[in-house]
Design a protein around this motif. Structure first.
Motif, mmCIF file in Angstrom:
data_model
loop_
_atom_site.group_PDB
_atom_site.id
_atom_site.type_symbol
_atom_site.label_atom_id
_atom_site.label_comp_id
_atom_site.label_asym_id
_atom_site.label_seq_id
_atom_site.Cartn_x
_atom_site.Cartn_y
_atom_site.Cartn_z
ATOM 1 N N ARG A 1 -5.854 -4.542 25.792
ATOM 2 C CA ARG A 1 -5.435 -3.656 26.960
ATOM 3 C C ARG A 1 -4.415 -2.731 27.390
ATOM 4 N NH1 ARG A 1 -4.669 -9.383 30.052
ATOM 5 N NH2 ARG A 1 -4.691 -8.059 31.940
ATOM 6 N N LEU A 2 -3.322 -2.362 26.279
ATOM 7 C CA LEU A 2 -2.667 -2.105 26.411
ATOM 8 C C LEU A 2 -2.663 -0.367 26.118
ATOM 9 C CD1 LEU A 2 0.433 -1.843 27.389
ATOM 10 C CD2 LEU A 2 1.085 -1.773 24.500
ATOM 11 N N LEU A 3 -2.551 0.140 27.422
ATOM 12 C CA LEU A 3 -2.476 1.206 26.982
ATOM 13 C C LEU A 3 -0.770 2.438 26.767
ATOM 14 C CD1 LEU A 3 -4.732 2.976 30.376
ATOM 15 C CD2 LEU A 3 -5.504 2.228 27.599
ATOM 16 N N GLN B 1 -7.653 13.479 27.971
ATOM 17 C CA GLN B 1 -7.321 12.149 26.520
ATOM 18 C C GLN B 1 -7.494 10.583 27.643
ATOM 19 O OE1 GLN B 1 -5.712 12.065 23.088
ATOM 20 N NE2 GLN B 1 -5.985 10.091 22.644
ATOM 21 N N TYR B 2 -6.684 10.452 28.283
ATOM 22 C CA TYR B 2 -6.553 8.655 28.632
ATOM 23 C C TYR B 2 -7.420 8.829 29.927
ATOM 24 C CZ TYR B 2 -3.015 7.784 25.663
ATOM 25 O OH TYR B 2 -2.098 7.689 24.280
ATOM 26 N N LYS B 3 -7.177 9.823 30.693
ATOM 27 C CA LYS B 3 -8.114 9.647 32.307
ATOM 28 C C LYS B 3 -9.599 8.952 31.825
ATOM 29 C CE LYS B 3 -6.848 12.061 35.222
ATOM 30 N NZ LYS B 3 -6.179 13.961 36.037
ATOM 31 N N LEU B 4 -10.212 10.213 30.288
ATOM 32 C CA LEU B 4 -11.647 9.749 30.302
ATOM 33 C C LEU B 4 -11.760 8.507 29.855
ATOM 34 C CD1 LEU B 4 -12.384 13.762 29.175
ATOM 35 C CD2 LEU B 4 -13.223 12.300 31.053
ATOM 36 N N LYS B 5 -10.706 8.305 29.189
ATOM 37 C CA LYS B 5 -10.867 7.113 28.327
ATOM 38 C C LYS B 5 -11.057 5.799 29.253
ATOM 39 C CE LYS B 5 -8.264 7.041 24.974
ATOM 40 N NZ LYS B 5 -7.336 6.427 24.000
ATOM 41 N N GLN B 6 -10.158 5.683 29.891
ATOM 42 C CA GLN B 6 -9.642 4.662 31.082
ATOM 43 C C GLN B 6 -10.544 4.691 32.518
ATOM 44 O OE1 GLN B 6 -9.730 2.142 29.704
ATOM 45 N NE2 GLN B 6 -8.271 3.608 27.922
ATOM 46 N N ILE C 1 -3.812 8.386 37.070
ATOM 47 C CA ILE C 1 -4.066 7.021 36.942
ATOM 48 C C ILE C 1 -4.309 5.551 37.324
ATOM 49 C CG2 ILE C 1 -4.595 7.796 34.642
ATOM 50 C CD1 ILE C 1 -2.825 6.130 33.214
ATOM 51 N N CYS C 2 -3.583 5.534 38.166
ATOM 52 C CA CYS C 2 -2.361 3.645 38.294
ATOM 53 C C CYS C 2 -3.407 3.087 39.698
ATOM 54 C CB CYS C 2 -1.223 3.865 38.795
ATOM 55 S SG CYS C 2 -0.296 4.427 37.283
ATOM 56 N N ASP D 1 -0.704 23.376 28.204
ATOM 57 C CA ASP D 1 -1.871 23.223 27.367
ATOM 58 C C ASP D 1 -2.084 22.013 26.358
ATOM 59 O OD1 ASP D 1 -3.141 24.858 29.140
ATOM 60 O OD2 ASP D 1 -3.547 26.189 26.657
ATOM 61 N N LYS D 2 -1.661 21.556 25.555
ATOM 62 C CA LYS D 2 -1.278 19.995 24.750
ATOM 63 C C LYS D 2 -0.846 19.228 25.607
ATOM 64 C CE LYS D 2 2.224 19.860 22.797
ATOM 65 N NZ LYS D 2 3.223 20.193 21.576
ATOM 66 N N ILE D 3 -0.023 19.559 26.689
ATOM 67 C CA ILE D 3 0.526 17.881 26.717
ATOM 68 C C ILE D 3 -1.142 17.786 28.150
ATOM 69 C CG2 ILE D 3 2.139 17.375 29.488
ATOM 70 C CD1 ILE D 3 2.885 17.438 26.832
ATOM 71 N N GLN D 4 -1.829 18.966 28.827
ATOM 72 C CA GLN D 4 -2.533 18.250 29.450
ATOM 73 C C GLN D 4 -4.063 18.087 28.582
ATOM 74 O OE1 GLN D 4 -4.214 21.301 32.694
ATOM 75 N NE2 GLN D 4 -2.947 22.644 31.995
ATOM 76 N N GLN D 5 -4.379 18.119 27.602
ATOM 77 C CA GLN D 5 -4.834 17.664 27.185
ATOM 78 C C GLN D 5 -4.770 15.699 26.671
ATOM 79 O OE1 GLN D 5 -7.889 18.521 25.110
ATOM 80 N NE2 GLN D 5 -7.605 20.298 27.196
ATOM 81 N N HIS D 6 -3.559 15.474 26.435
ATOM 82 C CA HIS D 6 -3.189 14.341 26.589
ATOM 83 C C HIS D 6 -3.232 13.764 27.202
ATOM 84 C CE1 HIS D 6 0.400 15.434 23.501
ATOM 85 N NE2 HIS D 6 -1.133 15.141 21.959
ATOM 86 N N ILE D 7 -2.875 14.167 28.717
ATOM 87 C CA ILE D 7 -3.992 13.565 30.095
ATOM 88 C C ILE D 7 -4.794 13.316 30.342
ATOM 89 C CG2 ILE D 7 -3.290 13.490 32.818
ATOM 90 C CD1 ILE D 7 -0.641 15.054 31.854
#
Length: 262
Positions: free
Chosen positions: A168-170, A94-99, A206-207, A86-92
């Motif tokens: 611009r850097l993620l 977070q970045y997917k929604l942000k961008q 995300i790429c 779950d912790k890793i899924q939340q990290h993923i």
């Protein structure tokens, strides 16, 4: 019984190839109830031509030998077998929604031995890898508003990218580790996998464009993309190659001493 390409004798690997080519099952030589076999991608071609295993693949909806390919099977079985905690899924997420609405260029830069991972092997063909990849990105005016997602084994590369791309850097913060090359003092590498796992999943999710090193981490991560060969570029021996299929990747490696110069 455990068999890996790292510890198996050459005649064993050749024997397995012959078995698969002759449409026989691996059980015909090893009858153990549990057979753990780590061979990376060595036998995909033989399996695709083996009638015995082709029937087994049909149970997964893979109907012809032409679909028994790395770029199909890896992503399929990865999603079946692995699920991030779950912790890793939340990290993923977070970045997917942000961008979500951004055009994202992914740069996976593996330099080899460096102060961040001093026990890594030296990769002479990677001396100018970061500058080459960053210059390649900057050479296309259409990339000027793109977000740049960076994953690297070298902290200095991160500093270069931060200075160059600013907001611009993620970049996923955390400990930079390499599963095979980092010195595992007090099991530190085993504990510090959050960044590595998050980076790996983001490479496949995300790429819009991917520029990767000739490395397993970048290669397998990229294969999880919906269209893994769309806008895919690979750095090798000072050049950046456009890769449109597995055949193009094999030819690139063949031209560079089977990847040794990469």
């Amino acid at each position: 019984m455990i068999i890996t390409t790292a510890n198996a004798q050459k005649e064993v690997l050749t024997n397995v190839s012959n078995i698969l080519y002759n449409n026989r099952s691996i059980n015909s030589i090893w009858s153990e109830d549990v057979l753990y076999w780590a061979t990376n991608k060595d036998y995909f071609y033989q399996l695709s031509n083996n009638i015995f295993y082709r029937k087994k693949f049909k149970s997964y909806g893979i109907m012809t030998k032409y679909n028994i390919k790395l770029d199909i099977l890896f992503s399929l079985f990865y999603e079946i077998l692995f699920r991030p905690v779950d912790k890793i899924q939340q990290h993923i997420l977070q970045y997917k929604l942000k961008q979500k609405n951004s055009h994202i260029i992914c740069a996976q830069i593996r330099t080899g031995k460096n102060p961040t991972i001093p026990d890594d092997k030296v990769l002479p063909g990677r001396r100018n890898i970061s500058e080459s990849i960053f210059s390649f990105i900057d050479s296309n005016n259409s990339n000027i508003n793109s977000q740049i997602f960076l994953t690297t084994d070298n902290e200095q590369v991160y500093y270069e990218a931060r200075q160059r791309y600013g907001s611009r850097l993620l970049y996923v913060s955390g400990e930079i580790t390499h599963l095979d090359r980092s010195l595992n003092v007090h099991q530190k590498v085993c504990r510090e996998q959050d960044k590595l796992l998050t980076d790996f999943h983001l490479l496949g999710e995300i790429c819009d464009m991917s520029i990767i090193s000739n490395s397993g981490f970048g290669f397998w991560g990229n294969l999880r993309r919906f269209k893994p060969f769309e806008q895919l570029f690979v750095f090798c021996a000072g050049r950046i190659y456009k890769i449109e299929s597995m055949w193009h990747l094999y030819k690139m490696r063949e031209q560079n001493k089977h990847g040794e110069l990469c």
